[in-house]
Design a protein around this motif. Structure first.
Motif, PDB file in Angstrom:
ATOM      1  N   VAL A 364       0.863  -1.183   0.000  1.00  0.00           N
ATOM      2  CA  VAL A 364       0.000   0.000   0.000  1.00  0.00           C
ATOM      3  C   VAL A 364       0.898   1.231   0.000  1.00  0.00           C
ATOM      4  CG1 VAL A 364      -1.690   1.335   1.319  1.00  0.00           C
ATOM      5  CG2 VAL A 364      -1.886  -1.156   1.218  1.00  0.00           C
ATOM      6  N   THR A 390      -8.464   3.506  -5.073  1.00  0.00           N
ATOM      7  CA  THR A 390      -9.454   2.530  -4.614  1.00  0.00           C
ATOM      8  C   THR A 390     -10.361   3.194  -3.587  1.00  0.00           C
ATOM      9  OG1 THR A 390      -8.300   1.624  -2.667  1.00  0.00           O
ATOM     10  CG2 THR A 390      -7.697   0.704  -4.830  1.00  0.00           C
ATOM     11  N   ASP A 391     -11.601   2.752  -3.543  1.00  0.00           N
ATOM     12  CA  ASP A 391     -12.543   3.301  -2.563  1.00  0.00           C
ATOM     13  C   ASP A 391     -12.136   2.943  -1.142  1.00  0.00           C
ATOM     14  OD1 ASP A 391     -14.052   4.371  -4.614  1.00  0.00           O
ATOM     15  OD2 ASP A 391     -15.504   2.723  -4.658  1.00  0.00           O
ATOM     16  N   ASP A 392     -11.542   1.766  -0.973  1.00  0.00           N
ATOM     17  CA  ASP A 392     -11.166   1.323   0.368  1.00  0.00           C
ATOM     18  C   ASP A 392     -10.105   2.240   0.972  1.00  0.00           C
ATOM     19  OD1 ASP A 392     -10.945  -0.748   2.612  1.00  0.00           O
ATOM     20  OD2 ASP A 392      -8.891  -0.713   1.845  1.00  0.00           O
ATOM     21  N   ILE A 393      -9.068   2.531   0.191  1.00  0.00           N
ATOM     22  CA  ILE A 393      -7.998   3.346   0.752  1.00  0.00           C
ATOM     23  C   ILE A 393      -8.469   4.780   0.976  1.00  0.00           C
ATOM     24  CG2 ILE A 393      -6.895   4.079  -1.412  1.00  0.00           C
ATOM     25  CD1 ILE A 393      -4.194   3.477  -0.058  1.00  0.00           C
ATOM     26  N   ALA A 395     -11.557   5.644   1.816  1.00  0.00           N
ATOM     27  CA  ALA A 395     -12.386   5.605   3.022  1.00  0.00           C
ATOM     28  C   ALA A 395     -11.523   5.509   4.273  1.00  0.00           C
ATOM     29  CB  ALA A 395     -13.351   4.424   2.958  1.00  0.00           C
ATOM     30  N   ARG A 396     -10.438   4.744   4.211  1.00  0.00           N
ATOM     31  CA  ARG A 396      -9.554   4.624   5.378  1.00  0.00           C
ATOM     32  C   ARG A 396      -8.924   5.968   5.744  1.00  0.00           C
ATOM     33  NH1 ARG A 396      -7.849  -0.539   7.116  1.00  0.00           N
ATOM     34  NH2 ARG A 396      -8.628  -2.250   5.832  1.00  0.00           N
ATOM     35  N   ASP A 399     -11.785   8.310   7.113  1.00  0.00           N
ATOM     36  CA  ASP A 399     -12.185   7.873   8.455  1.00  0.00           C
ATOM     37  C   ASP A 399     -11.087   8.157   9.477  1.00  0.00           C
ATOM     38  OD1 ASP A 399     -14.542   6.992   7.361  1.00  0.00           O
ATOM     39  OD2 ASP A 399     -13.995   4.871   7.373  1.00  0.00           O
ATOM     40  N   ARG A 410     -12.248  14.051  -0.922  1.00  0.00           N
ATOM     41  CA  ARG A 410     -11.767  13.246  -2.045  1.00  0.00           C
ATOM     42  C   ARG A 410     -11.987  13.972  -3.364  1.00  0.00           C
ATOM     43  NH1 ARG A 410     -13.251   6.928  -3.642  1.00  0.00           N
ATOM     44  NH2 ARG A 410     -11.513   6.672  -5.128  1.00  0.00           N
ATOM     45  N   PRO A 452      -2.569  -0.203  -4.485  1.00  0.00           N
ATOM     46  CA  PRO A 452      -3.495   0.701  -3.784  1.00  0.00           C
ATOM     47  C   PRO A 452      -2.716   1.927  -3.306  1.00  0.00           C
ATOM     48  CG  PRO A 452      -3.830  -1.564  -3.070  1.00  0.00           C
ATOM     49  CD  PRO A 452      -2.593  -1.567  -3.912  1.00  0.00           C
ATOM     50  N   SER A 489      -5.611   1.595  11.339  1.00  0.00           N
ATOM     51  CA  SER A 489      -6.805   0.947  10.772  1.00  0.00           C
ATOM     52  C   SER A 489      -6.514  -0.457  10.260  1.00  0.00           C
ATOM     53  CB  SER A 489      -7.392   1.804   9.651  1.00  0.00           C
ATOM     54  OG  SER A 489      -6.607   1.733   8.459  1.00  0.00           O
ATOM     55  N   TYR A 490      -5.242  -0.756   9.997  1.00  0.00           N
ATOM     56  CA  TYR A 490      -4.855  -2.100   9.531  1.00  0.00           C
ATOM     57  C   TYR A 490      -4.501  -3.023  10.695  1.00  0.00           C
ATOM     58  CZ  TYR A 490      -4.702  -0.381   4.731  1.00  0.00           C
ATOM     59  OH  TYR A 490      -5.037   0.148   3.514  1.00  0.00           O
TER      60      TYR A 490
END
Length: 491
Positions: A364, A390-393, A395-396, A399, A410, A452, A489-490
């Motif tokens: 990442v 990516t949407d995941d990264i 959002a992380r 958040d 974004r 990502p 978060s990970y």
């Protein structure tokens, strides 16, 4: 920063802080144990509203000074604002007392209301720890500071959870302060070697966090063409810093954090206007936030493998400076056609991103930089620009920012602009036409190897010219806490 004590018992002789909410119950705390010698008559006389950031003092019979701080509607972020306002008001009074020859108190205590949980305590500690920050180089004696804040809990069962919250918040505040200190240090002191040595000193306090510093000879041998080009115009040569945190029982992916470390930016041959150039001492705040984030990750012992990469250079004007029209070869072999030497941040980031992909085999990527004035125009000075593939990264990151009081918006990676990054005489154009923040992100994306990836543009919020919440003028430390929360978060 002040020491934060969390205890069950109050300490005799310390001035007391009473918290007041806005609305009908603003006076209620003044009638309880902490403020029983005040009451609604005093509150009405001073115009108490309880709004967040409001601070009043009152002299009481035989009990010294009472402090009253508003926490608004009681939302956690209001506690941060209250803590920052409280410490500033306290230190202003302490300075006045010292100038007048009066006794100066260096501590406060606050009995937490029953509804105060970990979130509220963490925000209060952040505010108190950061709101009184100062960077001053002076022959004068330093002003008095708040040394201790004692938080008194109502129930013994709350003690350990709230101590943990306060300790974690103090670590975040220390990271933010370190970023501010590095950013505010003037560039006659802060060259690439100085900042690299600072990273070494900060990391030396923490077992398990290793730092390597590479000089211009190593950069040339390894092919860091972007860093060498940007740093070539200065008599103070570039450096490359890696910080590695690799715990024995690491969870999740290997994260590479990359930070722009331009210790001063004249713009090079594409020289900047004189107005505002003095602020370019903070052009390395992305790199500073990565250094401080790795130190904080290690201080918290997060079980995630993280590597910080900070390319350091001074963008100066001389006969050896790089030129518009040059073609530069980066670490991963890709080439860039230079069109504006003031777009130097993406040149050094391209090398470091390529290194993270090819050498480190990271999973990442996140880069953070004071990159484009366009992003400052788009979002102002309190919100960071976020680009992600990516949407995941995405959002992380968003958040993470929400958890630590840093806002991100974004931005799009517009596909119809992607072809504009291509060059006729090299692989890529450094400064394609179009919206500057977006095209800069599209350029950086070419060096991410399809991993990502998130790009955090902090050109706006990295520095401030006014006081608000826990922020004071100068380098703000923005992004440091987000990076740490992102890593967490990970875990």
């Amino acid at each position: 920063m002040p020491d934060i004590e969390v205890a069950v018992q109050p300490r005799r002789g310390l001035p007391v802080v009473v918290l007041a909410r806005s609305g009908e119950d603003a006076f209620a705390p003044l009638l309880g144990p902490g403020g029983a010698d005040l009451g609604p008559d005093w509150a009405e006389a001073v115009g108490l509203t309880g709004k967040a950031g409001e601070v009043h003092t009152a002299a009481t019979h035989g009990a010294g000074i009472r402090w009253v701080a508003g926490i608004g509607d009681g939302e956690p972020q209001q506690w941060r604002k209250a803590g920052a306002a409280l410490v500033r008001a306290f230190e202003s009074r302490a300075s006045s007392d010292a100038d007048a020859g009066r006794r100066v108190t260096r501590a406060l205590q606050l009995t937490l209301p029953p509804e105060a949980g970990a979130a509220e305590v963490a925000e209060l500690v952040l505010g108190v720890s950061l709101g009184g920050y100062r960077y001053l180089v002076s022959a004068n004696a330093p002003k008095p500071r708040l040394r201790t804040l004692r938080l008194v809990v109502g129930e013994p069962g709350q003690l350990e959870p709230l101590r943990t919250a306060a300790s974690r918040a103090s670590a975040f505040a220390a990271g933010t302060t370190a970023t501010r200190d590095m950013g505010n240090t003037p560039s006659n002191v802060k060259d690439p070697a100085w900042l690299a040595n600072t990273a070494v000193k900060l990391a030396s306090q923490l077992p398990g966090l290793t730092v390597n510093v590479y000089d211009e000879k190593w950069l040339a041998a390894e092919g860091f063409g972007g860093v060498l080009a940007v740093g070539g115009g200065s008599s103070r040569p570039p450096r490359f810093v890696t910080l590695t945190w690799s715990p024995a029982k690491a969870a999740g992916p290997h994260i590479a954090l990359v930070g722009k470390g331009i210790t001063f930016d004249t713009g090079g041959i594409s020289i900047k206007p004189a107005d505002g150039m003095h602020l370019m001492r903070t052009d390395m705040c992305g790199g500073a936030s990565v250094i401080a984030a790795l130190v904080t990750v290690a201080r918290l012992g997060l079980p995630v493998r993280v590597t910080g990469l900070v390319p350091l250079a001074e963008n100066h004007v001389s006969g050896s400076a790089y030129r518009p029209g040059d073609i530069v070869r980066h670490y991963d072999g890709q080439t860039t056609e230079v069109s504006n030497t003031d777009a130097e941040g993406r040149m050094v980031l391209a090398d470091a991103l390529g290194y993270a992909v090819r050498k480190l085999k990271a999973d990442v990527l996140v880069d953070v930089a004071t990159l484009t004035g366009a992003m400052k125009l788009s979002l102002g000075t309190r919100i960071g620009g976020l680009f992600a593939n990516t949407d995941d990264i995405a959002a992380r990151v968003i958040d993470a920012g929400e958890r630590c009081g840093e806002a991100w918006w974004r931005m799009p990676l517009l596909a119809d602009l992607d072809d504009d990054v291509a060059s006729d005489i090299a692989d890529w154009r450094q400064c394609p036409p179009g919206p500057g923040g977006i095209t800069a992100a599209l350029f950086l994306q070419k060096f991410t190897g399809g991993l990502p990836w998130a790009h955090m543009d902090i050109a706006g919020p990295a520095r401030s010219d006014k006081v608000f919440d826990e922020v004071v003028p100068g380098a703000t430390g923005f992004a440091t806490r987000t990076l740490v929360e992102f890593v967490a978060s990970y875990a």
